[in-house]
Design an enzyme around this catalytic site. Structure first.
Site, mmCIF file in Angstrom:
data_model
loop_
_atom_site.group_PDB
_atom_site.id
_atom_site.type_symbol
_atom_site.label_atom_id
_atom_site.label_comp_id
_atom_site.label_asym_id
_atom_site.label_seq_id
_atom_site.Cartn_x
_atom_site.Cartn_y
_atom_site.Cartn_z
ATOM 1 N N ASP A 16 -4.515 -3.938 -3.303
ATOM 2 C CA ASP A 16 -3.802 -4.836 -2.383
ATOM 3 C C ASP A 16 -3.723 -6.271 -2.880
ATOM 4 O O ASP A 16 -3.693 -7.207 -2.086
ATOM 5 C CB ASP A 16 -4.432 -4.785 -0.977
ATOM 6 C CG ASP A 16 -4.501 -3.366 -0.461
ATOM 7 O OD1 ASP A 16 -3.499 -2.652 -0.623
ATOM 8 O OD2 ASP A 16 -5.551 -2.971 0.064
ATOM 9 N N LYS A 19 0.295 -6.096 -6.655
ATOM 10 C CA LYS A 19 0.797 -5.585 -7.952
ATOM 11 C C LYS A 19 2.258 -5.183 -7.851
ATOM 12 O O LYS A 19 3.042 -5.403 -8.778
ATOM 13 C CB LYS A 19 -0.026 -4.363 -8.409
ATOM 14 C CG LYS A 19 -1.477 -4.654 -8.661
ATOM 15 C CD LYS A 19 -2.272 -3.389 -8.959
ATOM 16 C CE LYS A 19 -2.445 -2.469 -7.758
ATOM 17 N NZ LYS A 19 -3.236 -3.040 -6.655
ATOM 18 N N GLY A 45 -0.345 1.867 -1.868
ATOM 19 C CA GLY A 45 0.774 1.423 -1.044
ATOM 20 C C GLY A 45 1.260 0.101 -1.599
ATOM 21 O O GLY A 45 0.579 -0.903 -1.504
ATOM 22 N N HIS A 46 2.410 0.108 -2.234
ATOM 23 C CA HIS A 46 2.941 -1.120 -2.815
ATOM 24 C C HIS A 46 4.054 -1.669 -1.926
ATOM 25 O O HIS A 46 5.051 -0.996 -1.694
ATOM 26 C CB HIS A 46 3.472 -0.846 -4.222
ATOM 27 C CG HIS A 46 2.387 -0.590 -5.223
ATOM 28 N ND1 HIS A 46 2.627 -0.208 -6.510
ATOM 29 C CD2 HIS A 46 1.039 -0.681 -5.116
ATOM 30 C CE1 HIS A 46 1.475 -0.076 -7.151
ATOM 31 N NE2 HIS A 46 0.500 -0.347 -6.320
ATOM 32 N N THR A 47 3.837 -2.859 -1.412
ATOM 33 C CA THR A 47 4.841 -3.475 -0.553
ATOM 34 C C THR A 47 5.770 -4.323 -1.418
ATOM 35 O O THR A 47 5.323 -5.203 -2.135
ATOM 36 C CB THR A 47 4.161 -4.354 0.517
ATOM 37 O OG1 THR A 47 3.171 -3.557 1.173
ATOM 38 C CG2 THR A 47 5.162 -4.863 1.538
ATOM 39 N N GLN A 178 -4.505 0.640 -7.083
ATOM 40 C CA GLN A 178 -5.871 0.236 -6.738
ATOM 41 C C GLN A 178 -6.308 -0.954 -7.609
ATOM 42 O O GLN A 178 -5.475 -1.752 -7.970
ATOM 43 C CB GLN A 178 -6.856 1.415 -6.840
ATOM 44 C CG GLN A 178 -6.639 2.481 -5.767
ATOM 45 C CD GLN A 178 -5.562 3.500 -6.123
ATOM 46 O OE1 GLN A 178 -5.531 4.014 -7.223
ATOM 47 N NE2 GLN A 178 -4.686 3.793 -5.203
HETATM 48 P P1 IMP Z 1 -9.162 7.277 -1.938
HETATM 49 O O1 IMP Z 1 -8.519 6.617 -3.111
HETATM 50 O O2 IMP Z 1 -8.178 7.693 -0.874
HETATM 51 O O3 IMP Z 1 -10.093 8.369 -2.346
HETATM 52 O O4 IMP Z 1 -10.085 6.171 -1.238
HETATM 53 C C1 IMP Z 1 -11.226 5.615 -1.856
HETATM 54 C C2 IMP Z 1 -11.355 4.141 -1.528
HETATM 55 O O5 IMP Z 1 -10.308 3.431 -2.159
HETATM 56 C C3 IMP Z 1 -11.245 3.799 -0.028
HETATM 57 O O6 IMP Z 1 -12.079 2.699 0.242
HETATM 58 C C4 IMP Z 1 -9.767 3.424 0.116
HETATM 59 O O7 IMP Z 1 -9.538 2.605 1.227
HETATM 60 C C5 IMP Z 1 -9.569 2.686 -1.179
HETATM 61 N N1 IMP Z 1 -8.169 2.681 -1.652
HETATM 62 C C6 IMP Z 1 -7.499 3.689 -2.267
HETATM 63 N N2 IMP Z 1 -6.256 3.308 -2.581
HETATM 64 C C7 IMP Z 1 -6.136 2.031 -2.200
HETATM 65 C C8 IMP Z 1 -5.083 1.065 -2.299
HETATM 66 O O8 IMP Z 1 -3.999 1.314 -2.821
HETATM 67 N N3 IMP Z 1 -5.341 -0.175 -1.774
HETATM 68 C C9 IMP Z 1 -6.536 -0.486 -1.226
HETATM 69 N N4 IMP Z 1 -7.555 0.385 -1.115
HETATM 70 C C10 IMP Z 1 -7.358 1.625 -1.601
HETATM 71 MG MG MG Z 2 -1.803 -1.564 -1.571
#
Ligand code: IMP
Ligand code: MG
Length: 338
Positions: A16, A19, A45-47, A178
């Site tokens: 977040d 990117k 989630g890319h805004t 991430q």
């Molecule tokens: P997972 O990737 O769904 O397995 O989640 C593992 C951890 O990464 C959790 O704390 C999620 O909230 C966090 N997470 C995964 N993808 C994102 C992202 O794109 N942005 C922010 N946090 C993320």
């Molecule tokens: Mg995001």
């Protein structure tokens, strides 16, 4: 002779960082033949704001907005139904996603059983997108590559052929998901995602390391995190940052916990990735809230500044002295252009 060159955009915090915005902006330059996502799945989630319209993409790389071939790379895990739906939504908005989006044949499929497995998960607070179970099965050699799923045939490409056998040089903008704080190896295990979020994953997608031209790290002047661990600092200004910055997860809608910028962590992330250029997004949010603190040592000690200019000068000096590859720091706002 044919060359494959890459610029890499990656997150230096816990995701977040903005990117998507940076990739979208770079893609408008016309320099790139491809944009390629190199890790993660629809947990991201890319805004993106394109011509004043807001898009949230989970799998489709941001090259589609500028007519650039956009590849979901081999290191990704793909929820096929979600990808198809995302392409359809983009098509409806007039973006030619179906002819631009391709998936590397060696990417892994997120299966229904993976998503079901995470449905009631709360231990580390995942996005419940089946990401962890899909990577687990991939590494246990019991997963399924998209090339074996038979549902995506028209979208599949061989990643080697795509980058190395196409005409002319391939200049690839690598789009990370991430960030360093969620990296499976470098993050705060087990509060991590299940993929590598560093430049190593981008290189693994098919580019030789010496042809990585530029590494662009993205951060915010504060830090946010979504997940189950206690992360938020207790200063009231941090709740203000949460509110003013609309810090809610783009995938799950959960509030993002906020804390001060952690400089030792940021240095680590910049150095492990060899970051040349560091972009701070949402500087406007930080400035509006008006409390300028930063974590300066591993014991959590803070420094506080009178003005955003003093904060910027300190941060810049600290980073420039600690990060040998770093050439440039950009202070950017939200949500538009850098
Ligand atoms: P997972 O990737 O769904 O397995 O989640 C593992 C951890 O990464 C959790 O704390 C999620 O909230 C966090 N997470 C995964 N993808 C994102 C992202 O794109 N942005 C922010 N946090 C993320
Ligand atoms: Mg995001």
């Amino acid at each position: 002779m044919k060359r494959v060159i890459a610029d890499v955009v990656l997150g230096l915090q816990a995701g977040d960082e903005g990117k998507g915005k940076v990739v979208h902006s770079l893609a408008s330059s016309g320099d790139y033949t491809h944009v390629m996502r190199f890790n993660g799945g629809s947990n991201a989630g890319h805004t993106i704001y394109h011509n004043g319209e807001k898009f949230v993409t989970h799998l489709v790389p941001a090259g589609v907005f500028y007519g650039i071939k956009s590849i979901v790379g081999g290191g990704c895990v793909v929820d096929i139904m979600k990808l198809v739906k995302e392409i359809r939504v983009l098509e409806k908005a007039g973006i030619d996603a179906s002819s631009l989006v391709r998936v590397a044949s060696n990417a892994h499929a997120v299966q229904t059983s993976h998503i079901n497995e995470e449905a009631g998960e709360s231990a580390i607070g995942t996005t419940r997108t089946g990401n962890g179970p899909a990577y687990r099965d991939k590494h246990a050699r019991s997963g399924m590559r998209v090339e074996d799923s038979r549902t995506l045939e028209s979208l599949l490409v061989d990643p080697y052929d795509e980058l190395w056998k196409s005409e002319g040089d391939s200049v690839v903008l690598m789009e990370g998901a991430q960030g360093f704080g969620l990296d499976i190896d470098w993050g705060d295990y087990p509060y991590v995602s299940s993929s590598n979020c560093t430049v190593a994953a981008a290189v693994g997608a098919g580019v030789p390391p010496q042809n990585v031209r530029r590494v662009i790290g993205v951060a915010k002047p504060y830090v946010t995190y979504v997940g189950a661990k206690e992360f938020a600092g207790d200063h009231p200004a941090l709740s203000e940052i949460q509110r003013v910055g609309a810090e809610f997860g783009a995938t799950t809608g959960r509030p993002r916990q906020c804390n001060w910028l952690n400089l030792p962590e940021l240095v680590k992330a910049a150095n492990v990735n060899g970051v040349h250029e560091l972009i701070f997004n949402k500087t406007d949010v930080f400035e509006e809230v008006g409390v300028f603190q930063v974590i300066v040592n591993d014991q959590g000690g803070n420094a506080e500044f009178e003005s955003i200019d003093d904060f910027k000068a300190f941060v810049k000096n600290y980073l420039m002295l600690s990060c040998p590859a770093l050439e440039k720091i950009v202070w950017s706002s939200s949500p538009d252009e850098i």
